[in-house]
Design an enzyme around this catalytic site. Structure first.
Site, short mmCIF file in Angstrom:
data_model
loop_
_atom_site.label_atom_id
_atom_site.label_comp_id
_atom_site.label_asym_id
_atom_site.label_seq_id
_atom_site.Cartn_x
_atom_site.Cartn_y
_atom_site.Cartn_z
CG ASN A 1 6.15 12.67 -6.88
OD1 ASN A 1 5.51 13.24 -5.32
ND2 ASN A 1 6.76 11.45 -6.84
CG HIS B 1 -1.13 4.30 -1.86
ND1 HIS B 1 -0.33 4.42 -2.07
CD2 HIS B 1 -2.58 4.34 -1.68
CE1 HIS B 1 -1.25 6.22 -2.01
NE2 HIS B 1 -2.42 6.23 -2.26
CD GLU C 1 -3.32 6.26 1.95
OE1 GLU C 1 -3.43 7.30 2.10
OE2 GLU C 1 -3.57 6.49 0.38
NE ARG D 1 5.01 7.69 -6.37
CZ ARG D 1 5.38 7.16 -4.85
NH1 ARG D 1 5.11 5.75 -5.77
NH2 ARG D 1 5.08 6.83 -4.14
CD GLU E 1 -3.68 9.49 -4.90
OE1 GLU E 1 -2.24 10.35 -4.38
OE2 GLU E 1 -3.97 8.94 -3.83
#
Length: 146
Positions: free
Chosen positions: A66, A80, A123, A9, A62
């Site tokens: 947000n 993850h 995941e 993130r 990735e």
């Protein structure tokens, strides 16, 4: 099993792209803007992995942004690890038999989450199309955090 991506993130897409692409030399290979979910996903690849990424969509980093402000503490900025599996139900059954808690069951026949012994979220994604919904997974609730 095939390694797909690691998610982190980020607080600023621009600052992150400056660091990962501008400074480290990674390349942006895909971007998803999700207005309903209020997030942006930016997938990056190392220059030497570009052929692999175009061939099998892996390995990637990735970046998840947000849109709503959140203070990421306690490792919340690390999301993850993701792995593609040939049979999501068999994989989850095997893990569960080994004492692993299925935090987010594969109700959709496509995706599940478990945690490592150190609390790292993992995941699991079904290769190809989702499998048809199947019990006990279809009605199993989430457990803990993922």
């Amino acid at each position: 099993m095939k390694y797909l991506h690691t998610m982190v993130r980020v607080r600023s897409v621009d600052a992150s792209l400056d660091f990962y692409c501008g400074k480290l030399g990674m390349r942006e290979v895909r971007r998803i803007e999700n207005e309903k979910g209020r997030f942006t996903l930016v997938f990056l690849a190392a220059p030497d992995d570009l052929d692999l990424v175009s061939e099998r969509r892996a390995p990637m980093l990735e970046l998840t942004y947000n849109w709503d402000d959140e203070d990421y503490r306690g490792g919340r900025n690390f999301g993850h690890l993701a792995f593609e599996v040939s049979d999501i139900y068999e994989t989850c059954s095997r893990l569960q038999s080994g004492g692993v808690i299925i935090n987010r069951p594969p109700r959709d026949g496509r995706m599940a989450f478990v945690r490592s012994p150190d609390g790292i979220s993992i995941e699991l994604l079904q290769t190809g199309d989702a499998k048809p919904a199947s019990e006990p997974w279809a009605s199993m609730p989430n457990t803990g955090e993922w």
